[in-house]
Scaffold this active site. Structure first.
Site, PDB file in Angstrom:
ATOM      1  CE1 TYR A  56      -4.140   1.495  -0.092  1.00  0.00           C
ATOM      2  CE2 TYR A  56      -3.412   2.815   1.770  1.00  0.00           C
ATOM      3  CZ  TYR A  56      -4.315   2.565   0.767  1.00  0.00           C
ATOM      4  OH  TYR A  56      -5.395   3.392   0.601  1.00  0.00           O
ATOM      5  CG  ASN A 155     -15.984   1.542   1.113  1.00  0.00           C
ATOM      6  OD1 ASN A 155     -16.452   0.427   1.249  1.00  0.00           O
ATOM      7  ND2 ASN A 155     -14.692   1.726   0.890  1.00  0.00           N
ATOM      8  CG  ASN A 195     -21.674  -5.931  -5.490  1.00  0.00           C
ATOM      9  OD1 ASN A 195     -22.618  -5.431  -4.882  1.00  0.00           O
ATOM     10  ND2 ASN A 195     -21.177  -7.131  -5.201  1.00  0.00           N
ATOM     11  N   GLY A 197     -18.054  -1.413  -1.917  1.00  0.00           N
ATOM     12  CA  GLY A 197     -18.561  -0.424  -0.966  1.00  0.00           C
ATOM     13  C   GLY A 197     -18.550   0.971  -1.576  1.00  0.00           C
ATOM     14  CB  VAL A 198     -15.980   2.879  -3.511  1.00  0.00           C
ATOM     15  CG1 VAL A 198     -15.962   4.198  -4.288  1.00  0.00           C
ATOM     16  CG2 VAL A 198     -14.911   2.887  -2.437  1.00  0.00           C
ATOM     17  CG  MET A 299     -11.034  -4.091  -6.676  1.00  0.00           C
ATOM     18  SD  MET A 299     -10.255  -4.332  -5.066  1.00  0.00           S
ATOM     19  CE  MET A 299     -10.586  -6.035  -4.707  1.00  0.00           C
ATOM     20  CD1 TRP A 322      -5.096   6.673  -1.043  1.00  0.00           C
ATOM     21  CD2 TRP A 322      -3.064   7.614  -0.963  1.00  0.00           C
ATOM     22  NE1 TRP A 322      -4.354   5.973  -0.113  1.00  0.00           N
ATOM     23  CE2 TRP A 322      -3.105   6.526  -0.043  1.00  0.00           C
ATOM     24  CE3 TRP A 322      -1.893   8.345  -1.077  1.00  0.00           C
ATOM     25  CZ2 TRP A 322      -2.015   6.183   0.750  1.00  0.00           C
ATOM     26  CZ3 TRP A 322      -0.803   7.994  -0.289  1.00  0.00           C
ATOM     27  CH2 TRP A 322      -0.860   6.921   0.606  1.00  0.00           C
TER      28      TRP A 322
HETATM   29  P1  NDP Z   1     -15.180  -3.926  -1.286  1.00  0.00           P
HETATM   30  O1  NDP Z   1     -14.406  -4.846  -0.427  1.00  0.00           O
HETATM   31  O2  NDP Z   1     -16.456  -3.357  -0.798  1.00  0.00           O
HETATM   32  O3  NDP Z   1     -15.480  -4.636  -2.689  1.00  0.00           O
HETATM   33  C1  NDP Z   1     -14.483  -5.106  -3.505  1.00  0.00           C
HETATM   34  C2  NDP Z   1     -15.005  -5.096  -4.908  1.00  0.00           C
HETATM   35  O4  NDP Z   1     -13.983  -5.442  -5.809  1.00  0.00           O
HETATM   36  C3  NDP Z   1     -16.142  -6.085  -5.111  1.00  0.00           C
HETATM   37  O5  NDP Z   1     -17.233  -5.398  -5.641  1.00  0.00           O
HETATM   38  C4  NDP Z   1     -15.577  -7.078  -6.112  1.00  0.00           C
HETATM   39  O6  NDP Z   1     -16.488  -7.440  -7.090  1.00  0.00           O
HETATM   40  C5  NDP Z   1     -14.501  -6.282  -6.800  1.00  0.00           C
HETATM   41  N1  NDP Z   1     -13.459  -7.167  -7.331  1.00  0.00           N
HETATM   42  C6  NDP Z   1     -12.690  -8.025  -6.649  1.00  0.00           C
HETATM   43  N2  NDP Z   1     -11.824  -8.636  -7.478  1.00  0.00           N
HETATM   44  C7  NDP Z   1     -12.073  -8.153  -8.724  1.00  0.00           C
HETATM   45  C8  NDP Z   1     -11.539  -8.416 -10.019  1.00  0.00           C
HETATM   46  N3  NDP Z   1     -10.552  -9.271 -10.197  1.00  0.00           N
HETATM   47  N4  NDP Z   1     -12.059  -7.732 -11.063  1.00  0.00           N
HETATM   48  C9  NDP Z   1     -13.059  -6.849 -10.883  1.00  0.00           C
HETATM   49  N5  NDP Z   1     -13.596  -6.568  -9.693  1.00  0.00           N
HETATM   50  C10 NDP Z   1     -13.114  -7.208  -8.619  1.00  0.00           C
HETATM   51  O7  NDP Z   1     -14.197  -2.776  -1.750  1.00  0.00           O
HETATM   52  P2  NDP Z   1     -14.088  -1.245  -1.395  1.00  0.00           P
HETATM   53  O8  NDP Z   1     -15.242  -0.504  -1.917  1.00  0.00           O
HETATM   54  O9  NDP Z   1     -13.724  -1.084   0.018  1.00  0.00           O
HETATM   55  O10 NDP Z   1     -12.814  -0.890  -2.274  1.00  0.00           O
HETATM   56  C11 NDP Z   1     -12.851  -1.073  -3.672  1.00  0.00           C
HETATM   57  C12 NDP Z   1     -11.526  -0.595  -4.236  1.00  0.00           C
HETATM   58  O11 NDP Z   1     -11.408   0.779  -3.973  1.00  0.00           O
HETATM   59  C13 NDP Z   1     -10.298  -1.259  -3.627  1.00  0.00           C
HETATM   60  O12 NDP Z   1      -9.334  -1.419  -4.625  1.00  0.00           O
HETATM   61  C14 NDP Z   1      -9.835  -0.230  -2.623  1.00  0.00           C
HETATM   62  O13 NDP Z   1      -8.484  -0.325  -2.322  1.00  0.00           O
HETATM   63  C15 NDP Z   1     -10.185   1.040  -3.359  1.00  0.00           C
HETATM   64  N6  NDP Z   1     -10.345   2.212  -2.513  1.00  0.00           N
HETATM   65  C16 NDP Z   1      -9.524   3.247  -2.780  1.00  0.00           C
HETATM   66  C17 NDP Z   1      -9.607   4.402  -2.070  1.00  0.00           C
HETATM   67  C18 NDP Z   1      -8.681   5.511  -2.410  1.00  0.00           C
HETATM   68  O14 NDP Z   1      -8.587   6.468  -1.661  1.00  0.00           O
HETATM   69  N7  NDP Z   1      -8.005   5.429  -3.534  1.00  0.00           N
HETATM   70  C19 NDP Z   1     -10.555   4.562  -0.970  1.00  0.00           C
HETATM   71  C20 NDP Z   1     -11.452   3.424  -0.823  1.00  0.00           C
HETATM   72  C21 NDP Z   1     -11.315   2.278  -1.558  1.00  0.00           C
HETATM   73  P3  NDP Z   1     -17.571  -8.608  -6.846  1.00  0.00           P
HETATM   74  O15 NDP Z   1     -18.724  -7.912  -6.207  1.00  0.00           O
HETATM   75  O16 NDP Z   1     -17.872  -9.061  -8.221  1.00  0.00           O
HETATM   76  O17 NDP Z   1     -16.938  -9.630  -5.994  1.00  0.00           O
END
Ligand code: NDP
Length: 389
Positions: A56, A155, A195, A197-198, A299, A322
């Protein structure tokens, strides 16, 4: 003395390998300006796993010799043999004791609080917090659950900023659509990882602010499950939900034009990229002239080629978001925004993302806690992992 347990790590690696459950006791004599907290709820976000893995943007510095470095402070406070970090950035806590010199108007016993900034270390039963007033945001828990409060600051706040700070979709919606007769529309944004959280937060905030959204989700194992997921997101306020497969299909461009954007006259000017890879490349194609793509997650763990032609001829903008940096630069606005979103939750206008609760009590085994964290990046989950105490 308060008996307390915390997950700690002293080196980077997979959560299952490097996390330990550490027991310690906290003296009833609190230092000047400190408070003692009891944890009520703490979600596990993807960034928490990446932090433990050491991939990270913010990394605990275990090698630091500086006695004031956060990892050394944690060693002193928790009595770990080495410099250590407690993972977890978000949580809802209750103030259980207040040290000398803490303004009672700002913090007192029984208040609910959340960490003001990242790196707080929320995966623990209790926390002794020095300089408490500056490091905590007091929230009014009336009408809210600990789970709602514990999940507000990462989120929903990220979705809020990305929808407001890059393209003035809200203002443009008023200019273009407010007087439309018959009334229709609102400016479009598109997002993958819808889908997440964000993503769910963006759908809901967008709808509240009069925007329209095109949402990309991964296909489920059965058609019924995929349709169920689409229906669920539409229920939240999504206008269009498509699968990655539909999004990557050649027909998507024509559908975008003909079915949703009136021949491109109502263009998509903002894209929120959670996934990267092919999905990000498809998003570039969906953006209209002078559109902006904001990358905030990866992701798929795939990058995507910088699209020279579209960048030039559509004059696209590529930005990164970020929350950690944004929050450091805008601490007051962050507090205000958190309270605004909590208000929406209280009024029933903003729905909690689905969570998988993991009960953490005195007898919970280390393995159960580690499994909950390790499983975070697995995907296709029914909800975000979240510790309840
Ligand atoms: P969640 O844990 O709520 O959800 C994760 C999501 O990622 C799910 O919807 C899942 O889809 C999807 N996913 C997982 N693997 C893959 C893949 N290989 N291809 C496509 N989609 C995939 O996540 P958050 O909302 O907490 O975070 C989402 C992203 O946002 C993360 O990468 C996180 O690090 C980033 N983030 C960044 C922030 C920033 O400041 N830059 C702040 C907050 C979050 P499925 O529903 O299909 O399983």
């Amino acid at each position: 003395y308060t008996q307390s347990k915390a997950l700690v790590f002293t080196r980077f690696g997979e959560p299952a390998d490097v996390l330990h459950l550490h027991t310690h006791s906290i003296s009833p004599t609190l230092p000047q300006g400190a408070v003692l907290l009891r944890t009520l709820a703490a979600p596990v976000n993807p960034a928490d796993v990446n932090t433990i893995q050491g991939t990270y943007g913010a990394r605990p510095d275990f090698a630091s010799q500086d006695p004031n470095s956060p990892t050394n402070k944690t060693r002193l406070l928790l009595g770990t043999p080495e410099p250590a970090a407690v993972p977890g950035n978000e949580g809802c806590f209750e103030v259980t004791a207040v040290g000398p010199g803490v303004d009672a108007g700002k913090l007192k016993r029984g208040n609910w609080v959340i960490p003001a900034g990242p790196g707080f270390g929320t995966f623990r039963t209790h926390a002794l917090v020095e300089d408490a007033v500056g490091r905590l945001v007091k929230v009014d828990g009336t009408g809210l659950s600990p789970v709602q409060v514990a999940t507000v600051s990462v989120n929903p706040c990220s979705a809020y900023r990305m929808l407001r700070d890059y393209v003035d979709l809200v203002g443009e919606s008023v200019r273009r659509f407010a007087s439309a007769d018959p009334p229709r529309g609102g400016m479009w944004f598109i997002q993958n990882g819808a889908n997440s959280g964000v993503g769910r937060a963006a759908i809901q905030l967008g709808r509240l602010w009069g925007l329209r959204s095109i949402n990309v989700v991964r296909e489920r194992e059965t058609v019924e499950e995929t349709e169920g997921l689409k229906a669920e997101l539409k229920e939240l306020g999504a206008d269009v939900v498509v699968t990655e497969k539909e999004f990557l299909d050649r027909s998507f461009g024509a559908r975008l034009k003909e079915e949703w954007t009136r021949g491109g006259r109502e263009p998509v000017l903002l894209g929120l990229n959670c996934v990267g890879g092919q999905s990000a490349s498809a998003m570039v194609k969906a953006l209209g002239p002078r559109g902006c793509m904001v990358t905030y997650g990866g992701m798929s763990r795939q990058s995507f080629p910088f699209p020279t032609g579209p960048a030039i001829f559509k004059r696209l903008r590529f930005e990164g978001f970020w929350l950690t940096e944004w929050g450091k630069e805008n601490p007051e606005e962050k507090r205000r925004m958190i309270n605004e979103i909590l208000d929406l939750m209280r009024q029933g206008k903003f729905k909690q993302m689905p969570v998988q609760e993991v009960k953490w009590d005195w007898d919970t085994e280390e393995q159960v806690l580690k499994d909950a964290i390790q499983g975070t990046l697995a995907g296709f989950r029914s909800g975000k992992g979240l510790f309840v105490f």
